[in-house]
Design an enzyme around this catalytic site. Structure first.
Site, mmCIF file in Angstrom:
data_model
loop_
_atom_site.group_PDB
_atom_site.id
_atom_site.type_symbol
_atom_site.label_atom_id
_atom_site.label_comp_id
_atom_site.label_asym_id
_atom_site.label_seq_id
_atom_site.Cartn_x
_atom_site.Cartn_y
_atom_site.Cartn_z
ATOM 1 N N MET A 180 1.295 13.334 -51.888
ATOM 2 C CA MET A 180 0.389 12.209 -51.659
ATOM 3 C C MET A 180 -1.046 12.685 -51.504
ATOM 4 O O MET A 180 -1.909 12.327 -52.266
ATOM 5 C CB MET A 180 0.816 11.448 -50.407
ATOM 6 C CG MET A 180 2.120 10.707 -50.602
ATOM 7 S SD MET A 180 2.339 9.381 -49.426
ATOM 8 C CE MET A 180 2.828 10.304 -47.986
ATOM 9 N N CYS A 181 -1.326 13.488 -50.522
ATOM 10 C CA CYS A 181 -2.666 13.945 -50.136
ATOM 11 C C CYS A 181 -3.444 12.808 -49.461
ATOM 12 O O CYS A 181 -3.230 11.633 -49.736
ATOM 13 C CB CYS A 181 -3.500 14.480 -51.290
ATOM 14 S SG CYS A 181 -2.804 15.934 -52.097
ATOM 15 N N GLY A 182 -4.303 13.207 -48.550
ATOM 16 C CA GLY A 182 -5.151 12.240 -47.870
ATOM 17 C C GLY A 182 -6.601 12.655 -47.977
ATOM 18 O O GLY A 182 -6.938 13.835 -47.884
ATOM 19 N N ARG A 215 0.089 12.389 -44.817
ATOM 20 C CA ARG A 215 -0.012 12.298 -46.268
ATOM 21 C C ARG A 215 0.018 13.683 -46.915
ATOM 22 O O ARG A 215 0.101 13.807 -48.135
ATOM 23 C CB ARG A 215 -1.295 11.589 -46.685
ATOM 24 C CG ARG A 215 -1.333 10.115 -46.304
ATOM 25 C CD ARG A 215 -2.515 9.419 -46.941
ATOM 26 N NE ARG A 215 -2.397 9.399 -48.381
ATOM 27 C CZ ARG A 215 -1.767 8.467 -49.083
ATOM 28 N NH1 ARG A 215 -1.217 7.448 -48.459
ATOM 29 N NH2 ARG A 215 -1.692 8.536 -50.389
ATOM 30 N N THR A 264 -6.315 16.333 -46.621
ATOM 31 C CA THR A 264 -5.021 16.876 -46.210
ATOM 32 C C THR A 264 -4.176 16.973 -47.463
ATOM 33 O O THR A 264 -4.061 16.008 -48.220
ATOM 34 C CB THR A 264 -4.338 15.976 -45.174
ATOM 35 O OG1 THR A 264 -4.091 14.692 -45.747
ATOM 36 C CG2 THR A 264 -5.197 15.808 -43.937
#
Lengths: 308, 227
Positions: free
Chosen positions: A1-3, A32, A149
């Site tokens: 996902m990554c944030g 995430r 993140t």
């Protein structure tokens, strides 16, 4: 996902709280992606003394003293050094490109995480909460910060694969998503003489933007070129010393929320990262449209919403 | 708004405890949830004739899988609000993010503001009424139910649609594959009026709406790739 998180402070009274607010945003996005994280902080007077150039190096902390001595000798002036977990932040009373050139000559293999006046880029492997604590991010000040993140998909979990990618002076790019034609574009950029530090797809986007800006294009034109060139899913936050910009791909698959008040502009992958910002209840909140470039400049003249 | 029987504060009570309380067997009454702060999965999986008011913005999948309950969100909703709803009502007094009402089988979703991309994607029988605009690829692969848009629709409305009926008052940026404008007959005007009334919009001019639906040309596959 990554944030993704980013905060651009318009009201100078909030500058002492930049780190606290940015850390809150970053840690809220931990679930995430918790394999690695990074932040870029613009304008912390302790990390990056005003009027000095700064270079952030990764994995150079072990030989820091020797490196600092060599760079000081080569420059003929004392170099400030600060170890922030795995990042070695060097500052000197010269412009950042001169400092970078000297660092590269003294330590050709050192991994440069970022460079520029007033810019500190910190990256690490591990949980964002642990990294924020190790950096003492909450104590940082300044006018702008971005963070990421990571849930690694396109390359290894190493510091070199963490965002932000800060490959041009005072420039940063963070990305949620993946580029599918990055290998082709990397080959083209390499053929044009662009150097790469990792196999990460996001680095290709950052090098592409930096390459466009180096040719004199502004950030909006550079991002329009990116939309026309890159395939894949992306929400991008692109910052430099004086600007803050957001763009999503044509499908707008990856999430993004923008909030704006008189005191700040903030962007995050999800609203919950913004929920603690002061005055958020009165903020104008919206989701960026596909391939529309939203950009703000530090002088306050919003050039937001120009169609791509 | 009446006084709730129980008020939960998500700044002090864990979401899991709140959702567990709302899943208690034989539950009735009215409940309020304060300080959602954009959290995910607020009031999901409800299956009781209760009323829940959520005060603030919610994150992903709020009121997902709803059955029977009447949920009002006094704020914006994140991705997938009322996803896979079976019955009941969900009202968002704000904007909704992408995939609002995705795969919903029944019930009524009202978004008073705008809904982002893919509103009603793969909807399977629910009714969705959006007070403002919907984003691109709304009602993508929609199979059954009704979507009413009081504002404009983005690119690719109703792409690969099966049987859902779509009513749009404003401009449609483009229609997706197999989605076409259709005649508004008496039964459609009656249906539209009923949906608008259920959502609390009683003053709209029905003549300003256009009906869209499936041309049904994608129903017919050609065996052995003989074209």
């Amino acid at each position: 996902m990554c944030g993704i998180v980013g905060l651009h402070l318009r009201n100078p009274e909030l500058h002492p709280r930049l780190g606290e607010l940015l850390a809150g945003m970053l840690c809220e996005m931990e679930d995430r992606g918790a394999d690695s994280a990074g932040v870029a902080v613009y304008g912390d007077p302790d990390w990056t003394p005003p009027g000095q150039g700064a270079v952030s190096l990764l994995d150079a902390a072990d030989g820091a003293d020797e490196l600092v001595a060599r760079v000081s000798d080569a420059l003929g002036c004392p170099v400030g050094a600060r170890v922030l977990e795995k990042t070695l932040l060097l500052t000197a009373p010269v412009d950042s490109e001169s400092l970078l050139a000297t660092v590269r000559s003294c330590a050709p293999d050192a991994l440069v995480a970022g460079f520029g006046a007033d810019l500190a880029v910190l990256k690490g492997v591990g949980r964002p909460q642990d990294l924020a604590a190790a950096w003492d991010l909450r104590g940082a000040r300044g006018w702008q910060g971005v963070g990421h993140t990571r849930m690694a998909t396109e390359s290894a979990v190493v510091a070199a694969g963490a965002h932000p990618y800060a490959v041009g002076p005072e420039q940063c790019l963070v990305h949620n998503g993946s580029f599918s034609n990055h290998a082709t574009i990397r080959r083209e950029l390499r053929a044009a003489g662009v150097r790469f530090d990792s196999e990460n797809d996001t680095e290709v986007g950052a090098r592409f933007v930096a390459h466009q800006l180096a040719q004199g294009k502004d950030v909006e034109v550079a991002l329009k070129e990116l939309c026309a060139t890159f395939d894949g899913f992306y929400t991008l936050l692109v910052s430099n010393r004086d600007s803050f910009a957001v763009v999503r791909d044509a499908i707008a698959c990856k999430p993004a929320v923008i909030a704006e008040t008189e005191d700040w502009v903030a962007m995050a992958s999800e609203y919950r990262a913004l929920a603690h910002l002061p005055g958020v209840a009165e903020a104008r909140i919206w989701e960026p449209e596909p391939e529309v470039i939203y950009a703000w400049t530090r002088e306050g003249g919003a050039v937001q919403g120009a169609d791509a | 708004m009446t006084t709730p029987d129980v008020t939960f504060d998500l700044s002090t009570t864990p979401l899991r405890a709140v959702n567990e309380a709302l899943h208690a067997p034989g539950l009735t009454g009215e409940f309020a949830i304060e300080h959602p702060a954009g959290g995910h999965s607020v009031a999901v999986g409800l299956d009781a004739p209760i009323k829940v008011d959520v005060h603030g913005h919610v994150g992903y999948y709020a009121a997902g899988m709803n059955q029977q309950a009447e949920v009002e969100i006094h704020g914006n909703a994140g991705t997938g609000v009322a996803e896979n709803m079976m019955s009941g009502t969900v009202v968002v007094h704000g904007n909704a993010s992408q995939s609002a009402g995705a795969t919903a089988h029944g019930g009524l979703l009202v978004v008073e503001g705008d809904a982002a991309a893919r509103c009603g994607i793969s909807m399977k029988g629910a009714d969705i009424v959006v007070g403002g605009d919907v984003g691109h690829s709304s009602a993508f692969m929609a199979q059954a139910g009704r979507l009413v848009v009081r504002g404009d629709a983005g690119e690719g409305l109703g792409d690969s649609i099966y049987e859902t009926r779509i009513y749009v008052r404003g401009r449609v940026a483009s229609l997706g594959a197999d989605c076409v404008a259709k005649e508004m007959r008496a039964e459609h005007r009656e249906e539209l009026a009923g949906l608008l009334k259920a959502a609390g919009y009683t003053d709209d001019d029905l003549d300003s709406y256009t009906r869209y639906g499936s041309a049904r040309s994608l129903y017919h596959f050609t065996a052995e790739n003989k074209y």
